[in-house]
Design a protein around this motif. Structure first.
Motif, PDB file in Angstrom:
ATOM      1  N   TYR A 172      -0.563   6.805  -1.729  1.00 30.30           N
ATOM      2  CA  TYR A 172      -1.002   6.530  -0.352  1.00 30.30           C
ATOM      3  C   TYR A 172       0.214   6.594   0.584  1.00 30.30           C
ATOM      4  O   TYR A 172       1.239   5.974   0.315  1.00 30.30           O
ATOM      5  CB  TYR A 172      -1.691   5.158  -0.255  1.00 30.30           C
ATOM      6  N   HIS A 222      -9.394   3.082   3.882  1.00 31.97           N
ATOM      7  CA  HIS A 222      -8.317   4.000   3.457  1.00 31.97           C
ATOM      8  C   HIS A 222      -8.070   5.142   4.433  1.00 31.97           C
ATOM      9  O   HIS A 222      -7.605   6.212   4.026  1.00 31.97           O
ATOM     10  CB  HIS A 222      -8.571   4.562   2.047  1.00 31.97           C
ATOM     11  N   TRP A 251      -8.206  10.466   0.518  1.00 32.57           N
ATOM     12  CA  TRP A 251      -8.111   9.028   0.754  1.00 32.57           C
ATOM     13  C   TRP A 251      -9.258   8.510   1.611  1.00 32.57           C
ATOM     14  O   TRP A 251      -9.963   7.606   1.219  1.00 32.57           O
ATOM     15  CB  TRP A 251      -6.769   8.656   1.420  1.00 32.57           C
ATOM     16  N   ASP A 260      -3.610  -9.379   0.200  1.00 38.05           N
ATOM     17  CA  ASP A 260      -4.462  -8.263   0.633  1.00 38.05           C
ATOM     18  C   ASP A 260      -5.526  -8.823   1.574  1.00 38.05           C
ATOM     19  O   ASP A 260      -6.186  -9.814   1.235  1.00 38.05           O
ATOM     20  CB  ASP A 260      -5.103  -7.643  -0.626  1.00 38.05           C
ATOM     21  N   GLU A 270     -14.077  -8.497  -0.459  1.00 40.32           N
ATOM     22  CA  GLU A 270     -14.002  -7.546   0.651  1.00 40.32           C
ATOM     23  C   GLU A 270     -15.272  -6.734   0.875  1.00 40.32           C
ATOM     24  O   GLU A 270     -15.331  -5.562   0.519  1.00 40.32           O
ATOM     25  CB  GLU A 270     -12.796  -6.621   0.493  1.00 40.32           C
ATOM     26  N   PHE A 310       0.831  -1.208   0.000  1.00 43.17           N
ATOM     27  CA  PHE A 310       0.000   0.000   0.000  1.00 43.17           C
ATOM     28  C   PHE A 310       0.869   1.264   0.000  1.00 43.17           C
ATOM     29  O   PHE A 310       0.450   2.296  -0.510  1.00 43.17           O
ATOM     30  CB  PHE A 310      -0.917   0.065   1.232  1.00 43.17           C
ATOM     31  N   TYR A 321       1.314   3.547  -2.947  1.00 40.28           N
ATOM     32  CA  TYR A 321       0.408   3.113  -4.009  1.00 40.28           C
ATOM     33  C   TYR A 321      -0.503   4.291  -4.363  1.00 40.28           C
ATOM     34  O   TYR A 321      -1.239   4.791  -3.517  1.00 40.28           O
ATOM     35  CB  TYR A 321      -0.420   1.915  -3.538  1.00 40.28           C
ATOM     36  N   ASP A 378      -6.645  -2.585   7.151  1.00 36.76           N
ATOM     37  CA  ASP A 378      -6.457  -3.179   5.828  1.00 36.76           C
ATOM     38  C   ASP A 378      -4.956  -3.204   5.588  1.00 36.76           C
ATOM     39  O   ASP A 378      -4.280  -2.186   5.779  1.00 36.76           O
ATOM     40  CB  ASP A 378      -7.188  -2.332   4.790  1.00 36.76           C
ATOM     41  N   HIS A 405     -11.528  -7.343  -5.853  1.00 41.69           N
ATOM     42  CA  HIS A 405     -10.682  -7.301  -7.059  1.00 41.69           C
ATOM     43  C   HIS A 405      -9.816  -8.554  -7.171  1.00 41.69           C
ATOM     44  O   HIS A 405      -9.526  -9.207  -6.161  1.00 41.69           O
ATOM     45  CB  HIS A 405      -9.785  -6.058  -6.988  1.00 41.69           C
ATOM     46  N   LEU A 423      -1.516  -5.554  -7.019  1.00 43.00           N
ATOM     47  CA  LEU A 423      -2.472  -5.375  -5.915  1.00 43.00           C
ATOM     48  C   LEU A 423      -3.905  -5.375  -6.448  1.00 43.00           C
ATOM     49  O   LEU A 423      -4.792  -5.982  -5.848  1.00 43.00           O
ATOM     50  CB  LEU A 423      -2.157  -4.069  -5.168  1.00 43.00           C
ATOM     51  N   HIS A 424      -4.113  -4.680  -7.529  1.00 43.72           N
ATOM     52  CA  HIS A 424      -5.460  -4.618  -8.110  1.00 43.72           C
ATOM     53  C   HIS A 424      -5.416  -5.142  -9.539  1.00 43.72           C
ATOM     54  O   HIS A 424      -4.801  -4.535 -10.405  1.00 43.72           O
ATOM     55  CB  HIS A 424      -5.997  -3.181  -8.093  1.00 43.72           C
ATOM     56  N   CYS A 482      -3.931   0.715   6.162  1.00 37.51           N
ATOM     57  CA  CYS A 482      -5.090   1.611   6.207  1.00 37.51           C
ATOM     58  C   CYS A 482      -5.799   1.370   7.537  1.00 37.51           C
ATOM     59  O   CYS A 482      -6.118   0.214   7.863  1.00 37.51           O
ATOM     60  CB  CYS A 482      -6.057   1.336   5.068  1.00 37.51           C
ATOM     61  N   GLU A 493     -11.958  -8.733   4.679  1.00 37.87           N
ATOM     62  CA  GLU A 493     -11.379  -9.099   3.372  1.00 37.87           C
ATOM     63  C   GLU A 493     -10.377 -10.231   3.521  1.00 37.87           C
ATOM     64  O   GLU A 493      -9.559 -10.236   4.440  1.00 37.87           O
ATOM     65  CB  GLU A 493     -10.648  -7.887   2.777  1.00 37.87           C
TER      66      GLU A 493
HETATM   67  N1  MF3 Z   1      -6.773  -3.193   0.293  1.00 40.31           N
HETATM   68  C1  MF3 Z   1      -7.096  -2.002  -0.388  1.00 40.31           C
HETATM   69  C2  MF3 Z   1      -8.042  -2.312  -1.486  1.00 40.31           C
HETATM   70  O1  MF3 Z   1      -7.977  -3.315  -2.104  1.00 40.31           O
HETATM   71  C3  MF3 Z   1      -5.928  -1.309  -0.944  1.00 40.31           C
HETATM   72  C4  MF3 Z   1      -5.619  -0.101  -0.215  1.00 40.31           C
HETATM   73  S1  MF3 Z   1      -5.384   1.156  -1.309  1.00 40.31           S
HETATM   74  C5  MF3 Z   1      -3.982   1.875  -0.757  1.00 40.31           C
HETATM   75  O2  MF3 Z   1      -8.905  -1.549  -1.756  1.00 40.31           O
HETATM   76  F1  MF3 Z   1      -3.735   2.838  -1.537  1.00 40.31           F
HETATM   77  F2  MF3 Z   1      -4.154   2.240   0.440  1.00 40.31           F
HETATM   78  F3  MF3 Z   1      -3.032   1.033  -0.857  1.00 40.31           F
END
Ligand code: MF3
Ligand code: CO
Length: 250
Positions: free
Chosen positions: A64, A78, A220, A107, A203, A58, A61, A96, A170, A176-177, A69, A234
């Motif tokens: 961020y 977030h 955020w 994640d 999630e 994160f 990212y 998170d 996701h 990550l995404h 989070c 999640e």
């Molecule tokens: N776990 C979060 C998600 O999948 C990711 C956090 S976004 C970040 O939505 F920017 F904080 F990394």
């Protein structure tokens, strides 16, 4: 982009990334108590991830500014850790976290009680977690993606809670995404067919009141529009020939 079917080698590394992330969450759960700041949680989480040879995915990212989070009460997701934001008895706090291990992403999120919380808050947290498990009962090869979404929504419906619509689950693993997006509310279409080797972050984000959310000026923090409490649960899962594997459980 399309949904990536992971190879056996990739799955092994994603499993390991997830196994380590589960340890981070377990340690963070034990760390939660009244009087600590949300920044303390971020520092602790960042340290745990690195001790386990991970990189916080994160951090930086899309800009961020932290590794975890941390979202308190009406904050949905977030939340940016802050040394002046002190957890109080009765709060609920969503953590998170994710990591990259040998190039592969995990994640997961949990909502924890700070000390004793109200019956209503406890029910929200429990229902959010249970909606994930209702969803993944449908996470079987041959079913369709939105069978998961519909099962989550059907589980939540009798509670009258608001399911967040502006944020979704996701694909995860090599990034990550990844595709696909996984809504937590009822869908008219079936979505793509589930196949072994898909790794997905499911999630549900559930509000005690209405489903509407807004973004704070920090760009955020997502909060409920009506100020009601929100919970998040999640895990990263693997679609197999049989039952799904929940990779981020301790
Ligand atoms: N776990 C979060 C998600 O999948 C990711 C956090 S976004 C970040 O939505 F920017 F904080 F990394
Ligand atoms: Co996620």
């Amino acid at each position: 982009m399309g949904i990536i079917i992971k190879t056996e080698e990739q799955i092994e590394l994603i499993r390991e990334s997830c196994r380590r992330l589960a340890i981070v969450h377990k340690e963070l759960e034990e760390f939660i108590k009244p009087g600590i700041s949300t920044r303390d949680i971020d520092i602790k989480g960042d340290k745990l991830i690195r001790q386990l040879e991970g990189i916080p995915n994160f951090l930086h990212y899309q800009g961020y500014p932290a590794s975890i989070c941390v979202s308190v009460n009406d904050e949905v997701v977030h939340g940016i850790p802050n040394k002046r934001r002190i957890l109080q008895e009765g709060d609920i706090v969503s953590l998170d976290a994710g990591m990259i291990y040998k190039g592969y992403h995990s994640d997961a999120a949990r909502t924890h009680a700070v000390g004793q919380v109200s019956k209503e808050a406890r029910q929200l947290m429990d229902a959010t977690k249970e909606s994930f498990f209702a969803g993944i009962k449908m996470a079987k090869a041959g079913n369709h993606l939105f069978d998961i979404s519909n099962a989550i929504a059907a589980y939540i419906k009798p509670y009258g809670y608001g399911i967040v619509r502006d944020l979704v689950g996701h694909g995860v693993g090599t990034c990550l995404h990844e595709d696909p997006q996984i809504p937590n509310f009822a869908q008219l279409r079936r979505g793509p067919k589930l196949r072994p080797g898909m790794t997905l972050a499911i999630e549900p984000m559930i509000n005690m009141g209405r489903s509407d959310v807004e973004w704070l000026d920090d760009d955020w923090t997502v909060v409920t529009e009506d100020g009601s409490l929100s919970a998040h649960y999640e895990n990263t899962i693997l679609i197999t020939e049989g039952e799904p594997e929940i990779l981020t459980l301790y």
